[in-house]
Design a protein around this motif. Structure first.
Motif, PDB file in Angstrom:
ATOM      1  N   LEU A  23       0.043   1.241   0.246  1.00  0.00           N
ATOM      2  CA  LEU A  23       0.604   1.074  -1.100  1.00  0.00           C
ATOM      3  C   LEU A  23      -0.489   1.068  -2.170  1.00  0.00           C
ATOM      4  N   ASN A  24      -1.645   0.513  -1.834  1.00  0.00           N
ATOM      5  CA  ASN A  24      -2.787   0.480  -2.756  1.00  0.00           C
ATOM      6  C   ASN A  24      -4.060   0.809  -1.982  1.00  0.00           C
ATOM      7  N   PRO A  25      -4.422   2.091  -1.899  1.00  0.00           N
ATOM      8  CA  PRO A  25      -5.607   2.491  -1.135  1.00  0.00           C
ATOM      9  C   PRO A  25      -6.918   1.879  -1.650  1.00  0.00           C
ATOM     10  N   LYS A  26      -6.903   1.378  -2.883  1.00  0.00           N
ATOM     11  CA  LYS A  26      -8.127   0.799  -3.459  1.00  0.00           C
ATOM     12  C   LYS A  26      -8.182  -0.721  -3.319  1.00  0.00           C
ATOM     13  N   VAL A  27      -7.281  -1.303  -2.517  1.00  0.00           N
ATOM     14  CA  VAL A  27      -7.244  -2.760  -2.372  1.00  0.00           C
ATOM     15  C   VAL A  27      -8.602  -3.262  -1.879  1.00  0.00           C
ATOM     16  N   LYS A  28      -9.086  -4.334  -2.494  1.00  0.00           N
ATOM     17  CA  LYS A  28     -10.432  -4.845  -2.190  1.00  0.00           C
ATOM     18  C   LYS A  28     -10.438  -5.773  -0.985  1.00  0.00           C
ATOM     19  N   SER A  29     -11.509  -5.686  -0.202  1.00  0.00           N
ATOM     20  CA  SER A  29     -11.756  -6.670   0.848  1.00  0.00           C
ATOM     21  C   SER A  29     -12.265  -7.953   0.196  1.00  0.00           C
ATOM     22  N   PHE A  30     -12.288  -9.044   0.961  1.00  0.00           N
ATOM     23  CA  PHE A  30     -12.817 -10.307   0.433  1.00  0.00           C
ATOM     24  C   PHE A  30     -14.286 -10.149   0.059  1.00  0.00           C
TER      25      PHE A  30
END
Length: 299
Positions: free
Chosen positions: A278-285
């Motif tokens: 849904l959001n390929p740019k979602v950030k890791s912690f």
């Protein structure tokens, strides 16, 4: 705005609503009607500059809710339990929007919901800020509003505030006091929720009538501590605090957070793979902490 279907975004000047409003505007598929209690706030003026229609709204006012939803295709709703700090009030706000959406014939509502923990555990656990959203979620479905519930994981932003590492009293290191034992806890940055919600609006046939658990990744508290250690250059350890000990810390929401973590230990459905789709740019912690190192100055 006439050429595009309109999505009303409640809480559009807040963290979650603002993320959603900006993401929908960036996708350019829908127009945005941004609802806020104060249309003169800098965040409201910024949304206006980006192309949103900004209107005054109040989730306790039926006339304003009806006005905000009149003539639109869909809506995003987030309520803030911690603002009124009142479970019944949050339920009333959610049901008011549900009734209006039903009456006005909205085609797709995305609700920022959560599980009704009290019902799911037969009253053994109560997590008021979950339970109220769970009750609203159930109400939306019971009256037949076309709805998708997004159940968001713990915010990474919590580690900048309530869950910030604390200096240990017995050594030159820091501790994280989150009562999860060795069970991984899902997390996500609130800023990454918007793009996921925008994708859900773009694919109604896939998501209507469903609950979607959003999570960037699931880490143990020691793994969260390891990331903080690596990025900040300071040793951070899991405090290994139990829910029972956490309850006794004495601050107002201590028992509620302990119960939330007890529920998290039951591994509620949060879908990391789907969230990345849904959001390929979602950030890791790790990316999130790297971008927010300034918040830890003075450690």
């Amino acid at each position: 705005m006439a050429s595009k279907k309109v999505i009303t975004v409640f809480g559009a000047t807040g963290a979650q609503g603002g993320s959603v409003a900006r993401a929908i505007l960036e996708s350019k598929k829908f127009a945005v009607r941004a609802v806020t209690r104060d249309v003169t706030r800098p965040n409201a003026l910024e949304l206006q500059r980006l192309g949103a229609e900004v209107v005054k709204g109040d989730l306790n006012d039926k006339a304003l809710v009806d006005s905000a939803l009149k003539g639109v295709y869909g809506a995003f709703l987030v309520t803030n339990f911690w603002d009124p700090l009142n479970q019944d009030k949050e339920v009333c706000q959610g049901k008011l929007v549900a009734d209006s959406a039903k009456h006005l014939g909205l085609k797709h509502v995305v609700y920022s919901g959560l599980e009704n923990v009290k019902r799911l555990t037969d009253g053994k656990l109560e997590v008021p800020h979950f339970d109220s959203k769970g009750e609203v979620e159930e109400y939306f479905w019971s009256i037949g509003v076309p709805m998708t519930s997004v159940r968001v994981a713990a915010y990474f932003e919590n580690f900048l505030a309530a869950w910030r590492p604390v200096k240990a009293s017995d050594g030159d290191y820091y501790t994280l006091a989150v009562p999860m034992g060795d069970v991984p806890m899902d997390g996500i940055s609130v800023a990454d929720i918007g793009a996921a919600v925008s994708s859900i609006f773009n694919s109604p046939e896939e998501f209507l009538g469903k609950a979607v658990g959003l999570s960037a990744e699931a880490l143990t508290i020691q793994q969260y501590a390891d990331v903080l250690s690596n990025v900040l250059g300071k040793e951070v350890r899991d405090a290994k605090i139990t829910p029972e000990a956490f309850e006794k810390l004495g601050f107002p929401a201590a028992k509620e957070i302990a119960n939330m973590c007890r529920f998290y230990e039951m591994k509620p459905d949060r879908d990391v793979k789907l969230t990345h789709q849904l959001n390929p740019k979602v950030k890791s912690f790790s990316q999130f902490i790297s971008e927010n190192q300034g918040a830890f100055k003075g450690m």
